[in-house]
Design a protein around this motif. Structure first.
Motif, PDB file in Angstrom:
ATOM      1  N   ASP A  43     -10.368  -8.252  -5.752  1.00  0.00           N
ATOM      2  CA  ASP A  43     -10.205  -7.234  -4.707  1.00  0.00           C
ATOM      3  C   ASP A  43      -8.769  -7.175  -4.202  1.00  0.00           C
ATOM      4  O   ASP A  43      -8.362  -6.198  -3.566  1.00  0.00           O
ATOM      5  CB  ASP A  43     -11.140  -7.525  -3.534  1.00  0.00           C
ATOM      6  N   LEU A  44      -7.979  -8.228  -4.475  1.00  0.00           N
ATOM      7  CA  LEU A  44      -6.595  -8.288  -4.014  1.00  0.00           C
ATOM      8  C   LEU A  44      -5.579  -8.116  -5.137  1.00  0.00           C
ATOM      9  O   LEU A  44      -4.488  -7.604  -4.912  1.00  0.00           O
ATOM     10  CB  LEU A  44      -6.321  -9.631  -3.320  1.00  0.00           C
ATOM     11  N   PHE A  45      -5.926  -8.566  -6.348  1.00  0.00           N
ATOM     12  CA  PHE A  45      -4.947  -8.614  -7.429  1.00  0.00           C
ATOM     13  C   PHE A  45      -5.472  -7.909  -8.682  1.00  0.00           C
ATOM     14  O   PHE A  45      -6.690  -7.877  -8.916  1.00  0.00           O
ATOM     15  CB  PHE A  45      -4.601 -10.071  -7.763  1.00  0.00           C
ATOM     16  N   PRO A  46      -4.552  -7.371  -9.520  1.00  0.00           N
ATOM     17  CA  PRO A  46      -4.972  -6.682 -10.759  1.00  0.00           C
ATOM     18  C   PRO A  46      -5.740  -7.627 -11.683  1.00  0.00           C
ATOM     19  O   PRO A  46      -5.496  -8.833 -11.698  1.00  0.00           O
ATOM     20  CB  PRO A  46      -3.644  -6.248 -11.391  1.00  0.00           C
ATOM     21  N   SER A  47      -6.628  -7.067 -12.474  1.00  0.00           N
ATOM     22  CA  SER A  47      -7.501  -7.882 -13.325  1.00  0.00           C
ATOM     23  C   SER A  47      -6.721  -8.692 -14.355  1.00  0.00           C
ATOM     24  O   SER A  47      -7.080  -9.830 -14.665  1.00  0.00           O
ATOM     25  CB  SER A  47      -8.540  -6.995 -14.029  1.00  0.00           C
ATOM     26  N   ASP A  48      -5.609  -8.134 -14.899  1.00  0.00           N
ATOM     27  CA  ASP A  48      -4.848  -8.898 -15.901  1.00  0.00           C
ATOM     28  C   ASP A  48      -4.156 -10.105 -15.266  1.00  0.00           C
ATOM     29  O   ASP A  48      -4.047 -11.170 -15.878  1.00  0.00           O
ATOM     30  CB  ASP A  48      -3.846  -8.006 -16.642  1.00  0.00           C
ATOM     31  N   LEU A  49      -3.726  -9.980 -14.008  1.00  0.00           N
ATOM     32  CA  LEU A  49      -3.134 -11.116 -13.301  1.00  0.00           C
ATOM     33  C   LEU A  49      -4.203 -12.175 -13.011  1.00  0.00           C
ATOM     34  O   LEU A  49      -3.965 -13.377 -13.176  1.00  0.00           O
ATOM     35  CB  LEU A  49      -2.477 -10.646 -12.002  1.00  0.00           C
ATOM     36  N   GLU A 336     -11.346   8.699   1.423  1.00  0.00           N
ATOM     37  CA  GLU A 336     -10.955   8.815   0.009  1.00  0.00           C
ATOM     38  C   GLU A 336     -11.614   7.715  -0.817  1.00  0.00           C
ATOM     39  O   GLU A 336     -12.061   7.945  -1.943  1.00  0.00           O
ATOM     40  CB  GLU A 336      -9.425   8.719  -0.129  1.00  0.00           C
ATOM     41  N   PHE A 337     -11.652   6.514  -0.247  1.00  0.00           N
ATOM     42  CA  PHE A 337     -12.298   5.391  -0.937  1.00  0.00           C
ATOM     43  C   PHE A 337     -13.772   5.691  -1.175  1.00  0.00           C
ATOM     44  O   PHE A 337     -14.283   5.507  -2.291  1.00  0.00           O
ATOM     45  CB  PHE A 337     -12.136   4.117  -0.096  1.00  0.00           C
ATOM     46  N   ILE A 338     -14.458   6.183  -0.142  1.00  0.00           N
ATOM     47  CA  ILE A 338     -15.892   6.504  -0.270  1.00  0.00           C
ATOM     48  C   ILE A 338     -16.106   7.572  -1.337  1.00  0.00           C
ATOM     49  O   ILE A 338     -17.011   7.454  -2.189  1.00  0.00           O
ATOM     50  CB  ILE A 338     -16.473   6.947   1.094  1.00  0.00           C
ATOM     51  N   GLN A 368     -11.412  -0.730  -7.368  1.00  0.00           N
ATOM     52  CA  GLN A 368     -11.144   0.364  -6.423  1.00  0.00           C
ATOM     53  C   GLN A 368     -10.847  -0.177  -5.020  1.00  0.00           C
ATOM     54  O   GLN A 368     -10.035   0.391  -4.290  1.00  0.00           O
ATOM     55  CB  GLN A 368     -12.334   1.324  -6.393  1.00  0.00           C
ATOM     56  N   VAL A 369     -11.497  -1.274  -4.655  1.00  0.00           N
ATOM     57  CA  VAL A 369     -11.204  -1.942  -3.384  1.00  0.00           C
ATOM     58  C   VAL A 369      -9.717  -2.314  -3.333  1.00  0.00           C
ATOM     59  O   VAL A 369      -9.043  -2.114  -2.314  1.00  0.00           O
ATOM     60  CB  VAL A 369     -12.088  -3.206  -3.226  1.00  0.00           C
ATOM     61  N   ARG A 370      -9.207  -2.850  -4.433  1.00  0.00           N
ATOM     62  CA  ARG A 370      -7.798  -3.251  -4.483  1.00  0.00           C
ATOM     63  C   ARG A 370      -6.881  -2.040  -4.374  1.00  0.00           C
ATOM     64  O   ARG A 370      -5.911  -2.050  -3.601  1.00  0.00           O
ATOM     65  CB  ARG A 370      -7.526  -4.009  -5.794  1.00  0.00           C
ATOM     66  N   ARG A 371      -7.189  -0.993  -5.121  1.00  0.00           N
ATOM     67  CA  ARG A 371      -6.314   0.178  -5.124  1.00  0.00           C
ATOM     68  C   ARG A 371      -6.262   0.874  -3.764  1.00  0.00           C
ATOM     69  O   ARG A 371      -5.234   1.397  -3.358  1.00  0.00           O
ATOM     70  CB  ARG A 371      -6.764   1.164  -6.204  1.00  0.00           C
TER      71      ARG A 371
END
Length: 430
Positions: A43-49, A336-338, A368-371
């Motif tokens: 939720d905080l960092f990109p999946s590849d990281l 926008e998130f919803i 999407q939470v992260r973005r």
């Protein structure tokens, strides 16, 4: 390199990810712990990281046997030879906070025939508490500075550091881990298929923990390498799911570091000819319980509503529940998130997207939470990620067994709160 990691192409980003991991490995225990923690925060960092930082689970420093000997003798006020009959000088494992030795406990009653007791001795690394506090100040300083660089804002370091502080300090006190073990042992006292190492009081100290030595095969042996034995794999999937559901829904005390490296399996042989079909029965042992999660009633209710919405693929409800998963919600554009989550879930609910698994839906929801910079409190996210980790290796064990479906079946019972304890205990107790 971070400001350019998004814009200079795939190969540069791969190099940057490796550099981040190697730098953290060399920087010290607090940095390693932060990396391990960050790996479990999609939720905080990109999946590849997150994937790259997950490699930090296998990297750890080591300290000398002479330091181990001094630490044990200082902690318990007795010579090593007075406590143990045998003590292997080579550690069997080493983590970022402590390393583990195998030893044989000295007989307490010389005139009686007592079977030698094999124990695991966990010893904290030298100066790790002070080092972590110093490193934390450096990490915190860098996180504050990063806020002034627009190209670094996407890392959300300041937010992650605040949540990480609580997690990190709970790992340093081994007496706290012993207390967690005692609580898990009590909670699972009627379960024949699940156990935890037993802390051996009074040999418990913030810097040293002596516990029962648990034999077993790492669960990855069954997840990745063992062909056949479908009944063992299926049984492991059921045991792991029901153990997590009990921790989450009955006890409100969750093992929050439930990656495969912390799970052992013993295969028990049934006795007697009448048990031919059930000769091999798996027994699961959970290790390293320094990190746990407990939720308030409000947070538990919100989390249950979130799981219900994901199970039903109701995007709007799932997004609204997600926004309630923090008391300090700072999402700049919640509507926008919803809307984005609702669109994605509508695709998942269509014929074209129907093949997507609910757990994959949840993983993409966290992206999407992260973005959208949606806040999720650390303990709640820990529970969500623990569920996803468990679901991931259980899907490999038994593709037919659906963790989310089991959770859904329990959550949609009208009287689930009243009957859940008896349902789960009845499934697993002897």
């Amino acid at each position: 390199m971070a400001p350019f990691s998004e814009s200079l192409g795939t190969e540069f980003r791969k190099s940057w990810l490796r550099t981040v991991r190697v730098t953290l490995e060399r920087a010290g225990p607090a940095f390693i712990k932060w990396g391990q923690w960050a790996a479990a925060r999609p939720d905080l960092f990109p999946s590849d990281l997150c994937d790259e930082l997950a490699e930090l689970h296998t990297k750890a420093p080591a300290h000398s046997f002479s330091y181990t000997k001094r630490t044990i003798e200082k902690a318990f006020g007795r010579r090593l030879s007075e406590i143990f009959d045998e003590f292997e000088e080579e550690p069997v494992a080493s983590g970022s906070v402590a390393q583990v030795y195998r030893a044989t406990l000295r007989f307490r009653y010389p005139r009686q025939q007592i079977k030698p007791m094999l124990v695991a001795v966990k010893v904290r690394h030298p100066g790790v508490g002070e080092t972590i506090r110093r490193d934390f100040l450096l990490i915190n300083l860098f996180a504050k500075v990063s806020k002034f660089f627009p190209t670094l804002k996407w890392l959300r370091l300041d937010e992650s550091i605040q949540q990480f502080a609580v997690f990190m300090m709970s790992q340093v006190d081994l007496a706290r881990e012993a207390a967690n073990l005692s609580r898990f042992i009590y909670n699972f006292r009627y379960w024949k298929d699940v156990s935890f190492p037993k802390p051996l009081y009074p040999l418990v100290h913030p810097a040293v923990l002596v516990e029962s030595y648990e034999h077993g095969e790492n669960i990855l042996h069954y997840v990745d390498r063992l062909d056949g034995n479908g009944h063992i794999k299926s049984a492991l999937a059921h045991i792991g799911t029901h153990a997590l559901l009990k921790m989450l829904l009955v006890d409100n005390f969750v093992h929050a570091d439930m990656h495969p490296g912390n799970i052992l399996v013993r295969v028990l042989q049934g006795k007697g000819p009448g048990k031919a079909l059930f000769r091999s029965k798996p027994h699961v042992i959970f290790l390293d319980v320094g990190m746990t999660a407990e939720l308030s009633k409000k947070d538990r209710d919100n989390l249950m509503e979130f799981f219900r919405a994901v199970a039903l693929r109701d995007g709007r409800s799932a997004a609204e529940c997600t926004l309630r998963l923090s008391n300090k919600q700072n999402c700049p554009h919640p509507e926008e998130f919803i809307e984005d989550v609702d669109k994605t879930f509508k695709f998942w609910g269509s014929d074209e997207g129907d093949f997507i698994h609910p757990a994959d839906c949840m993983q993409q929801l966290l992206e999407q939470v992260r973005r959208h910079r949606v806040n999720i409190d650390g303990n709640i996210c820990t529970v969500i990620v623990t569920t996803l980790v468990l679901e991931g290796w259980q899907r490999k064990l038994d593709p037919e067994y659906d963790v989310m479906q089991t959770l859904q079946a329990l959550l949609f019972k009208v009287d689930w709160a009243d009957s859940l304890f008896y349902t789960i205990e009845g499934l697993m107790a002897p």
